[in-house]
Motif scaffolding. Structure first.
Motif, mmCIF file in Angstrom:
data_model
loop_
_atom_site.group_PDB
_atom_site.id
_atom_site.type_symbol
_atom_site.label_atom_id
_atom_site.label_comp_id
_atom_site.label_asym_id
_atom_site.label_seq_id
_atom_site.Cartn_x
_atom_site.Cartn_y
_atom_site.Cartn_z
ATOM 1 N N GLU A 164 -0.832 95.338 28.980
ATOM 2 C CA GLU A 164 -1.921 94.386 28.537
ATOM 3 C C GLU A 164 -2.637 95.824 28.119
ATOM 4 N N ARG A 203 -4.222 98.326 25.771
ATOM 5 C CA ARG A 203 -4.977 98.337 24.086
ATOM 6 C C ARG A 203 -4.834 99.395 23.466
ATOM 7 N N THR A 204 -4.109 99.572 22.600
ATOM 8 C CA THR A 204 -3.674 101.086 22.361
ATOM 9 C C THR A 204 -3.829 101.063 20.790
ATOM 10 N N ASP A 217 -6.960 99.951 16.206
ATOM 11 C CA ASP A 217 -6.862 98.451 16.082
ATOM 12 C C ASP A 217 -6.761 97.335 18.009
ATOM 13 N N ARG A 218 -6.817 98.348 18.081
ATOM 14 C CA ARG A 218 -6.640 97.876 19.789
ATOM 15 C C ARG A 218 -5.681 96.653 20.305
ATOM 16 N N GLU A 219 -4.589 96.846 19.549
ATOM 17 C CA GLU A 219 -3.246 95.612 20.046
ATOM 18 C C GLU A 219 -2.893 96.064 21.221
ATOM 19 N N ARG A 220 -2.486 95.161 22.054
ATOM 20 C CA ARG A 220 -1.959 95.137 23.289
ATOM 21 C C ARG A 220 -0.468 96.315 23.171
ATOM 22 N N TYR A 221 -0.159 96.188 24.256
ATOM 23 C CA TYR A 221 1.537 97.547 24.176
ATOM 24 C C TYR A 221 1.980 96.812 24.939
ATOM 25 N N GLY A 249 -8.993 102.438 26.892
ATOM 26 C CA GLY A 249 -7.775 101.036 26.481
ATOM 27 C C GLY A 249 -7.100 100.325 27.992
ATOM 28 N N ASP A 273 -7.767 98.713 31.100
ATOM 29 C CA ASP A 273 -9.008 98.136 32.157
ATOM 30 C C ASP A 273 -8.759 97.290 32.992
#
Length: 428
Positions: free
Chosen positions: A359, A361-362, A365-369, A403, A405
């Motif tokens: 879960e 964020r990377t 665009d802070r997309e889910r891994y 990213g 959390d």
């Protein structure tokens, strides 16, 4: 009719214009003199060498001196403290000479009783018609109230800084206590399993909050070993209480009946009965049994709403072990749990993890891994066993930065690609 100021004639009255203007002018002169002498601030005029030529009553009262002691006998610098005199000679006077005016300079004047009065000084050079400097006019404002305010403000700042330092110290002590408590919810170290290699890692997303991730590895009868990994919903003391209950329930249930589905069902009953009357508490979990054979280990596991286990094979590939349909543990009185079986061969590693990893964020665009990225990352690592895989994954977790959390727990179990002689003897 009562009148103030010069009389104004009623219509039709006659008056002496010159006498009225003279009276008005006289009143203005008296008012100006009184304003100068009794002004709320100090006034003085000095010659260009600093000798005081004129001083008002207000400033004399502050100094505690008589006019005869000051006029023609003292210079402006004589009114100042030692430090004030030095500042006057090195900064104030040169600046006044260069600019012709200096405004709002903080100084201290010294009274006849050797007391200090903080003041703000403004000086301006008066010049003659031909531009020659003739005298210096100086205004002195009492800054005692301001100094008291500044002192109170400074005390307030010091108090706030001390409170901040104390708060930081308390926060560090709390973090240390939470770290100790968090460690108490996890095994101090994993036991040595004959013929196998095991490793684990726990990443804390926030040192200020207790996480709800847990794992364990322990022996059963007949040479079998039980393992589990789970994630309690929520954080803080309540989550820690559920974590502790889940760990000890799984261990006790496994010793009674080590079937993975039965073990998770027991945990489901305990959690549902314990928290059904209040705020619901539940978790995800994977529970499994290792049966170690000759150069392999049989794995029988069940999952309750938990991410699927991932297997890194000796050939460098990586695949998930699907366990679809398993419900969260503790939500319903009766919950279905899904079992799966596999076999680990030399060089294979079984990885269990909590969803803090997938879960994360990377990227910009802070997309889910996600699971696909985890499988690709695992397949890209050399199949060098659990310790090497855990080391690589711990570095990955660190790279996520803010990213990540949520806490993340990792547990890896595998058969070494080359077994030592002692391990071969244990397996046989």
């Amino acid at each position: 009719m009562c009148r103030t100021g010069p009389s104004v004639p009623e219509p039709g009255e006659e008056h002496d214009v010159d006498s009225t203007d003279a009276a008005f002018t006289s009143l203005l002169e008296d008012s100006a003199e009184e304003l100068y002498e009794q002004a709320p601030c100090g006034y003085l005029s000095t010659l260009m060498d600093g000798t005081i030529a004129k001083i008002n009553t207000t400033l004399l009262d502050w100094l505690g001196l008589k006019r005869s002691q000051v006029v023609g006998r003292m210079r402006f610098a004589d009114m100042l403290t030692v430090g004030g005199k030095l500042y006057h000679e090195t900064h104030f006077a040169p600046l006044l000479q260069m600019k012709g005016e200096v405004s709002g300079i903080a100084m201290d004047i010294k009274t006849a009783g050797e007391q200090w009065i903080p003041v703000l000084v403004t000086s301006k050079v008066k010049t003659s018609e031909n531009g020659e400097p003739t005298l210096i006019r100086t205004t002195v404002f009492d800054a005692r109230d301001r100094r008291a305010y500044e002192a109170e403000l400074l005390r307030g700042r010091k108090a706030a800084e001390e409170a901040r330092r104390q708060s930081e110290a308390d926060r560090l002590r709390l973090q240390e206590a939470l770290a100790v408590l968090q460690q108490s919810l996890l095994p101090a170290e994993l036991p040595a399993v004959p013929g196998m290699e095991a490793d684990s890692y726990y990443h804390t997303a926030s040192p200020d909050l207790l996480g709800g991730d847990f794992y364990d590895l322990f022996p059963l009868d007949g040479g079998r070993w039980a393992f589990f990994l789970g994630d309690v919903c929520g954080k803080g003391p309540q989550a820690a209480a559920v974590t502790s209950l889940a760990r000890y329930t799984l261990r006790a249930a496994a010793l009674h009946n080590a079937d993975p589905v039965r073990t998770l069902s027991t945990l489901n009953t305990v959690l549902h009965d314990r928290y059904a009357g209040g705020e619901g508490r539940y978790c995800t979990a994977v529970f499994g049994i290792l049966e170690i054979g000759d150069h392999h280990a049989g794995v029988h596991l069940a999952s309750g709403g938990h991410p699927s286990a991932l297997i890194q094979h000796a050939d460098g590939s990586a695949d998930y072990l699907p366990t679809p349909g398993g419900l969260l543990v503790g939500v319903l009185p009766q919950a279905p749990f899904v079992a799966a079986r596999t076999r680990l061969l030399p060089g294979d590693t079984l990885l269990l993890y909590t969803d803090g990893l997938t879960e994360a964020r990377t990227g910009p665009d802070r997309e889910r891994y996600g699971e696909d990225a985890l499988r690709a990352f695992t397949a890209a690592q050399p199949p060098a066993g659990p310790q090497a895989l855990i080391t690589a994954l711990s570095g990955l977790l660190t790279s996520f930065g803010d990213g990540l959390d949520d806490d993340t727990a990792l547990l890896a179990l595998g058969i070494p690609a080359t077994l030592p002689t002692s391990a071969k003897e244990d397996l046989t």
